[in-house]
Each structure stands twice: as C-alpha cells, then as structure tokens.
Motif scaffolding. Structure first.
Motif, PDB file in Angstrom:
ATOM      1  N   VAL A   1     -26.548   2.641   3.645  1.00 25.52           N
ATOM      2  CA  VAL A   1     -26.478   3.822   4.514  1.00 25.52           C
ATOM      3  C   VAL A   1     -25.162   4.557   4.283  1.00 25.52           C
ATOM      4  CG1 VAL A   1     -26.323   4.594   6.926  1.00 25.52           C
ATOM      5  CG2 VAL A   1     -28.060   2.917   6.251  1.00 25.52           C
ATOM      6  N   LEU A   2     -24.057   3.816   4.236  1.00 23.28           N
ATOM      7  CA  LEU A   2     -22.754   4.455   4.001  1.00 23.28           C
ATOM      8  C   LEU A   2     -22.696   5.082   2.611  1.00 23.28           C
ATOM      9  CD1 LEU A   2     -20.319   1.911   5.698  1.00 23.28           C
ATOM     10  CD2 LEU A   2     -21.020   4.167   6.535  1.00 23.28           C
ATOM     11  N   SER A   3     -23.265   4.417   1.608  1.00 24.45           N
ATOM     12  CA  SER A   3     -23.311   4.997   0.256  1.00 24.45           C
ATOM     13  C   SER A   3     -24.081   6.310   0.263  1.00 24.45           C
ATOM     14  CB  SER A   3     -23.968   4.025  -0.728  1.00 24.45           C
ATOM     15  OG  SER A   3     -23.163   2.905  -0.921  1.00 24.45           O
ATOM     16  N   PHE A   4     -25.220   6.314   0.943  1.00 27.88           N
ATOM     17  CA  PHE A   4     -26.028   7.534   1.034  1.00 27.88           C
ATOM     18  C   PHE A   4     -25.216   8.678   1.632  1.00 27.88           C
ATOM     19  CE2 PHE A   4     -28.344  10.146   4.123  1.00 27.88           C
ATOM     20  CZ  PHE A   4     -29.084  10.928   3.248  1.00 27.88           C
ATOM     21  N   PHE A   5     -24.587   8.435   2.779  1.00 29.71           N
ATOM     22  CA  PHE A   5     -23.823   9.498   3.425  1.00 29.71           C
ATOM     23  C   PHE A   5     -22.623   9.922   2.587  1.00 29.71           C
ATOM     24  CE2 PHE A   5     -25.924   8.111   7.445  1.00 29.71           C
ATOM     25  CZ  PHE A   5     -26.504   9.330   7.745  1.00 29.71           C
ATOM     26  N   ALA A   6     -21.909   8.958   2.006  1.00 28.12           N
ATOM     27  CA  ALA A   6     -20.725   9.288   1.213  1.00 28.12           C
ATOM     28  C   ALA A   6     -21.104  10.124  -0.008  1.00 28.12           C
ATOM     29  CB  ALA A   6     -20.000   8.011   0.784  1.00 28.12           C
ATOM     30  N   VAL A   7     -22.120   9.693  -0.723  1.00 26.39           N
ATOM     31  CA  VAL A   7     -22.531  10.405  -1.940  1.00 26.39           C
ATOM     32  C   VAL A   7     -23.085  11.780  -1.590  1.00 26.39           C
ATOM     33  CG1 VAL A   7     -24.212  10.365  -3.832  1.00 26.39           C
ATOM     34  CG2 VAL A   7     -22.901   8.315  -3.289  1.00 26.39           C
ATOM     35  N   THR A   8     -23.936  11.847  -0.581  1.00 25.56           N
ATOM     36  CA  THR A   8     -24.519  13.135  -0.186  1.00 25.56           C
ATOM     37  C   THR A   8     -23.440  14.118   0.248  1.00 25.56           C
ATOM     38  OG1 THR A   8     -26.570  12.058   0.484  1.00 25.56           O
ATOM     39  CG2 THR A   8     -26.175  14.261   1.352  1.00 25.56           C
ATOM     40  N   LEU A   9     -22.517  13.653   1.087  1.00 22.36           N
ATOM     41  CA  LEU A   9     -21.441  14.544   1.534  1.00 22.36           C
ATOM     42  C   LEU A   9     -20.555  14.985   0.376  1.00 22.36           C
ATOM     43  CD1 LEU A   9     -20.445  12.886   4.914  1.00 22.36           C
ATOM     44  CD2 LEU A   9     -21.457  15.150   4.584  1.00 22.36           C
ATOM     45  N   PHE A  10     -20.277  14.063  -0.541  1.00 23.12           N
ATOM     46  CA  PHE A  10     -19.452  14.393  -1.706  1.00 23.12           C
ATOM     47  C   PHE A  10     -20.099  15.517  -2.505  1.00 23.12           C
ATOM     48  CE2 PHE A  10     -17.022  12.502  -5.490  1.00 23.12           C
ATOM     49  CZ  PHE A  10     -15.798  12.908  -5.019  1.00 23.12           C
ATOM     50  N   TYR A  11     -21.390  15.400  -2.783  1.00 25.32           N
ATOM     51  CA  TYR A  11     -22.084  16.417  -3.570  1.00 25.32           C
ATOM     52  C   TYR A  11     -22.182  17.744  -2.825  1.00 25.32           C
ATOM     53  CZ  TYR A  11     -23.563  12.379  -6.338  1.00 25.32           C
ATOM     54  OH  TYR A  11     -23.595  11.238  -7.085  1.00 25.32           O
ATOM     55  N   TYR A  12     -22.234  17.689  -1.510  1.00 21.48           N
ATOM     56  CA  TYR A  12     -22.287  18.900  -0.688  1.00 21.48           C
ATOM     57  C   TYR A  12     -20.916  19.577  -0.614  1.00 21.48           C
ATOM     58  CZ  TYR A  12     -22.757  21.828   3.461  1.00 21.48           C
ATOM     59  OH  TYR A  12     -22.737  22.886   4.332  1.00 21.48           O
ATOM     60  N   ILE A  13     -19.860  18.760  -0.479  1.00 19.49           N
ATOM     61  CA  ILE A  13     -18.506  19.279  -0.258  1.00 19.49           C
ATOM     62  C   ILE A  13     -17.868  19.831  -1.535  1.00 19.49           C
ATOM     63  CG2 ILE A  13     -16.155  18.568   0.350  1.00 19.49           C
ATOM     64  CD1 ILE A  13     -17.501  16.560   2.325  1.00 19.49           C
ATOM     65  N   ILE A  14     -18.041  19.161  -2.656  1.00 19.64           N
ATOM     66  CA  ILE A  14     -17.353  19.539  -3.900  1.00 19.64           C
ATOM     67  C   ILE A  14     -17.539  21.009  -4.273  1.00 19.64           C
ATOM     68  CG2 ILE A  14     -17.359  19.205  -6.419  1.00 19.64           C
ATOM     69  CD1 ILE A  14     -17.596  16.190  -5.879  1.00 19.64           C
ATOM     70  N   PRO A  15     -18.773  21.538  -4.262  1.00 26.14           N
ATOM     71  CA  PRO A  15     -18.909  22.955  -4.636  1.00 26.14           C
ATOM     72  C   PRO A  15     -18.259  23.914  -3.637  1.00 26.14           C
ATOM     73  CG  PRO A  15     -21.030  21.836  -4.765  1.00 26.14           C
ATOM     74  CD  PRO A  15     -20.080  20.894  -4.089  1.00 26.14           C
ATOM     75  N   LYS A  16     -18.034  23.465  -2.421  1.00 30.22           N
ATOM     76  CA  LYS A  16     -17.483  24.345  -1.393  1.00 30.22           C
ATOM     77  C   LYS A  16     -15.956  24.375  -1.386  1.00 30.22           C
ATOM     78  CE  LYS A  16     -21.503  24.024   1.584  1.00 30.22           C
ATOM     79  NZ  LYS A  16     -22.226  24.905   0.717  1.00 30.22           N
ATOM     80  N   ILE A  17     -15.296  23.224  -1.656  1.00 24.21           N
ATOM     81  CA  ILE A  17     -13.824  23.190  -1.604  1.00 24.21           C
ATOM     82  C   ILE A  17     -13.185  22.833  -2.941  1.00 24.21           C
ATOM     83  CG2 ILE A  17     -13.805  22.675   0.864  1.00 24.21           C
ATOM     84  CD1 ILE A  17     -13.038  19.782   0.190  1.00 24.21           C
ATOM     85  N   GLY A  18     -13.988  22.493  -3.942  1.00 21.51           N
ATOM     86  CA  GLY A  18     -13.454  22.135  -5.257  1.00 21.51           C
ATOM     87  C   GLY A  18     -13.320  20.628  -5.413  1.00 21.51           C
ATOM     88  N   ILE A  19     -13.428  20.197  -6.661  1.00 18.05           N
ATOM     89  CA  ILE A  19     -13.440  18.763  -6.929  1.00 18.05           C
ATOM     90  C   ILE A  19     -12.084  18.114  -6.668  1.00 18.05           C
ATOM     91  CG2 ILE A  19     -12.984  18.906  -9.420  1.00 18.05           C
ATOM     92  CD1 ILE A  19     -15.201  16.654  -9.646  1.00 18.05           C
ATOM     93  N   SER A  20     -10.983  18.770  -7.026  1.00 22.67           N
ATOM     94  CA  SER A  20      -9.680  18.122  -6.818  1.00 22.67           C
ATOM     95  C   SER A  20      -9.354  17.997  -5.332  1.00 22.67           C
ATOM     96  CB  SER A  20      -8.561  18.857  -7.560  1.00 22.67           C
ATOM     97  OG  SER A  20      -8.256  20.083  -6.951  1.00 22.67           O
ATOM     98  N   THR A  21      -9.701  19.008  -4.538  1.00 23.30           N
ATOM     99  CA  THR A  21      -9.445  18.930  -3.099  1.00 23.30           C
ATOM    100  C   THR A  21     -10.330  17.867  -2.460  1.00 23.30           C
ATOM    101  OG1 THR A  21      -8.825  21.260  -3.055  1.00 23.30           O
ATOM    102  CG2 THR A  21      -9.371  20.248  -0.949  1.00 23.30           C
ATOM    103  N   ALA A  22     -11.609  17.850  -2.821  1.00 27.69           N
ATOM    104  CA  ALA A  22     -12.531  16.860  -2.257  1.00 27.69           C
ATOM    105  C   ALA A  22     -12.091  15.436  -2.605  1.00 27.69           C
ATOM    106  CB  ALA A  22     -13.952  17.111  -2.744  1.00 27.69           C
ATOM    107  N   VAL A  23     -11.748  15.220  -3.859  1.00 26.83           N
ATOM    108  CA  VAL A  23     -11.327  13.884  -4.281  1.00 26.83           C
ATOM    109  C   VAL A  23      -9.993  13.510  -3.650  1.00 26.83           C
ATOM    110  CG1 VAL A  23     -10.619  12.494  -6.274  1.00 26.83           C
ATOM    111  CG2 VAL A  23     -12.688  13.892  -6.402  1.00 26.83           C
ATOM    112  N   THR A  24      -9.069  14.472  -3.558  1.00 26.53           N
ATOM    113  CA  THR A  24      -7.760  14.198  -2.960  1.00 26.53           C
ATOM    114  C   THR A  24      -7.900  13.776  -1.504  1.00 26.53           C
ATOM    115  OG1 THR A  24      -6.688  15.757  -4.460  1.00 26.53           O
ATOM    116  CG2 THR A  24      -5.490  15.178  -2.458  1.00 26.53           C
ATOM    117  N   PHE A  25      -8.679  14.529  -0.736  1.00 29.71           N
ATOM    118  CA  PHE A  25      -8.880  14.170   0.672  1.00 29.71           C
ATOM    119  C   PHE A  25      -9.665  12.867   0.798  1.00 29.71           C
ATOM    120  CE2 PHE A  25      -7.196  18.263   1.544  1.00 29.71           C
ATOM    121  CZ  PHE A  25      -6.751  18.221   2.858  1.00 29.71           C
TER     122      PHE A  25
END
Length: 153
Positions: A79-103
C-alpha cells in the motif's frame, strides 16, 4: 558484502529511483494518467520479482511461518509503495524531478533518523547524535536553497 560495496549499491539505488521516477512520470504524461504509469511500473516490478523468486528461492516458508506473520505486514508495504510511486509520478511533472527527489530525500532522511533513534520496525538502534542533527540541518538548508533557486527561475 563489505560496507563500501553496500554504500555504493545504496548510491546506485538513489540513481535508479531518479531514473525510474523521471521515465515513469513522463509515461504518466504521455498516457495522461499517472495511475496508468504506476500500474505499468508496479506490474513490471511484480512480474520481475516473481520470476526472480521462482528462479532463486530454494525453500519457501512453511504454512506455520506464513500464518505467524501479522496481516498488516503483508499489506502495508504494498500500500505504501503504491501511494509513494503514484504520488512521485504525479508530483515530478508539476514541480520538477530535482525538487521532488530533494524533498523526498529530506523526508526519508528525517524519518529515518527518528525511526533509527527509536529502533522502530525492529531495526537496530541508531541514536540521534549531534553530528546527525548537524547533518540534517545542513540537508534541510540544502533543500531550502534548492527550492529557493527554483522559485527564482
């Protein structure tokens, strides 16, 4: 394996997370749905894992061992993997990969320090030290600097 090898493998995992996050976030854009990208990534991952298990595991746990494991342990990781991966794929295009990974990394480091300090999840105790606090402060400062740089652009 010696610690240097394990540290290098951990570093490599960090690189792989960024690569897969970028590729699969882009897949979500092309599919116009981050859930489709998530299902593709997790299905591929589950398939490769199952094949590897079938090839490499010589002895499976007994039914008694399986029944002794609490239900939440079977469910929570997925369940946590699902939410983490889904949110990551949703967030990256909106704030950028370096910001998403940094946070994301900041969240991992802060929570890992707390969890290690208390030995949560039956892991070895890793007390929070002054050096660890200093490192976290430097890391949080880095996150703030990275984020402020992005806002200037």
């Amino acid at each position: 394996m010696n610690n240097l090898t394990l540290f290098l493998l951990s570093f490599l995992v960090g690189i792989m997370v960024v690569i897969q996050g970028g590729i699969n976030a882009r897949l979500g854009i092309l599919l116009n749905n981050s859930l489709l990208a998530t299902s593709t990534a997790l299905t591929m991952g589950a398939s490769l894992t199952l094949i590897t298990v079938l090839i490499s595991v010589r002895q499976f746990p007994s039914m008694h061992q399986v029944r002794e494991i609490p239900l939440y342990m079977w469910v929570t990781g997925g369940v946590l993997s699902f939410f983490a991966v889904t949110l990551f794929y949703y967030i990256i295009p909106k704030i950028g990969i370096s910001t998403a990974v940094t946070f994301g990394l900041a969240g991992q480091l802060i929570f890992a320090a707390i969890a290690g300090h208390f030995g949560w999840f039956n892991m070895p105790l890793e007390p929070i030290t002054i050096k660890k606090i200093a490192g976290l402060i430097v890391m949080i400062t880095g996150v703030i600097l990275i984020k402020s740089q992005n806002e200037l652009n």
